[in-house]
Scaffold this active site. Structure first.
Site, PDB file in Angstrom:
ATOM      1  N   LEU A  57       0.846  -1.199   0.000  1.00  0.00           N
ATOM      2  CA  LEU A  57       0.000   0.000   0.000  1.00  0.00           C
ATOM      3  C   LEU A  57       0.880   1.247   0.000  1.00  0.00           C
ATOM      4  O   LEU A  57       0.921   2.000   0.959  1.00  0.00           O
ATOM      5  CB  LEU A  57      -0.945  -0.025   1.200  1.00  0.00           C
ATOM      6  CG  LEU A  57      -2.366   0.426   0.890  1.00  0.00           C
ATOM      7  CD1 LEU A  57      -3.044  -0.547  -0.066  1.00  0.00           C
ATOM      8  CD2 LEU A  57      -3.196   0.552   2.118  1.00  0.00           C
ATOM      9  N   HIS A  58       1.606   1.463  -1.074  1.00  0.00           N
ATOM     10  CA  HIS A  58       2.473   2.629  -1.241  1.00  0.00           C
ATOM     11  C   HIS A  58       1.625   3.812  -1.719  1.00  0.00           C
ATOM     12  O   HIS A  58       0.402   3.709  -1.825  1.00  0.00           O
ATOM     13  CB  HIS A  58       3.600   2.315  -2.232  1.00  0.00           C
ATOM     14  CG  HIS A  58       3.094   1.936  -3.578  1.00  0.00           C
ATOM     15  ND1 HIS A  58       2.964   2.860  -4.586  1.00  0.00           N
ATOM     16  CD2 HIS A  58       2.636   0.759  -4.078  1.00  0.00           C
ATOM     17  CE1 HIS A  58       2.464   2.255  -5.659  1.00  0.00           C
ATOM     18  NE2 HIS A  58       2.257   0.982  -5.374  1.00  0.00           N
ATOM     19  N   ALA A  59       2.249   4.933  -2.027  1.00  0.00           N
ATOM     20  CA  ALA A  59       1.518   6.172  -2.337  1.00  0.00           C
ATOM     21  C   ALA A  59       0.525   6.027  -3.484  1.00  0.00           C
ATOM     22  O   ALA A  59      -0.621   6.464  -3.375  1.00  0.00           O
ATOM     23  CB  ALA A  59       2.507   7.300  -2.629  1.00  0.00           C
ATOM     24  N   ALA A  80      -2.320   3.688  -2.387  1.00  0.00           N
ATOM     25  CA  ALA A  80      -3.131   4.359  -1.369  1.00  0.00           C
ATOM     26  C   ALA A  80      -4.014   5.424  -2.013  1.00  0.00           C
ATOM     27  O   ALA A  80      -5.180   5.575  -1.650  1.00  0.00           O
ATOM     28  CB  ALA A  80      -2.234   4.980  -0.299  1.00  0.00           C
ATOM     29  N   GLU A 140      -2.378  -1.475 -11.136  1.00  0.00           N
ATOM     30  CA  GLU A 140      -0.994  -1.047 -11.456  1.00  0.00           C
ATOM     31  C   GLU A 140      -0.447  -1.839 -12.592  1.00  0.00           C
ATOM     32  O   GLU A 140      -0.718  -2.968 -12.806  1.00  0.00           O
ATOM     33  CB  GLU A 140      -0.093  -1.226 -10.238  1.00  0.00           C
ATOM     34  CG  GLU A 140      -0.492  -0.298  -9.110  1.00  0.00           C
ATOM     35  CD  GLU A 140       0.448  -0.391  -7.924  1.00  0.00           C
ATOM     36  OE1 GLU A 140       1.011  -1.465  -7.644  1.00  0.00           O
ATOM     37  OE2 GLU A 140       0.627   0.644  -7.288  1.00  0.00           O
TER      38      GLU A 140
END
Length: 87
Positions: free
Chosen positions: A14-16, A19, A87
Site C-alpha cells: 500500500l504505497h503512495a 493508497a 498497477e
C-alpha cells in the site's frame, strides 16, 4: 456493518500510488470505511492514515464498511486490492 479480509499481492504493497487509488475509490461512498491491520484501525478515507499503516506485499488487511452503501463499497474495495490497484 460488513467486513472482508484481503491480502496485498501487488509488488509494493500500500504505497503512495496504491493508497491514492484506494482513497479515490473509498471517497465515492457515504459509509464509514476503516482498515484493520495488526490490531490497529486506520481511516480508509485518509491517505495519511493509510500510508502510516505501512502495509507491504503479503500483509493481510480487513476492510470494514458501515453505512447505507457499505456492501457496494466493500465489494468494490476488495476487488480493487485483488486487482492490485490497477498497477
Amino acid at each position: 456493518m460488513c467486513r472482508g479480509e484481503v491480502v496485498l499481492t501487488n509488488e509494493l504493497g500500500l504505497h503512495a500510488r496504491a493508497a491514492s487509488a484506494f482513497i479515490k475509490e473509498s471517497s465515492k461512498y457515504k459509509c464509514e470505511i476503516k482498515i484493520l491491520k495488526d490490531n490497529n484501525e486506520y481511516n480508509g478515507k485518509s491517505i495519511i492514515s493509510i500510508l502510516g499503516m505501512g502495509a507491504v506485499t503479503g500483509d493481510s488487511i480487513t476492510i470494514i464498511c458501515d453505512g447505507s452503501d457499505e456492501k457496494k463499497a466493500l465489494e468494490t474495495l476488495i476487488q480493487l486490492v485483488k486487482n492490485q490497484f490497477h498497477e
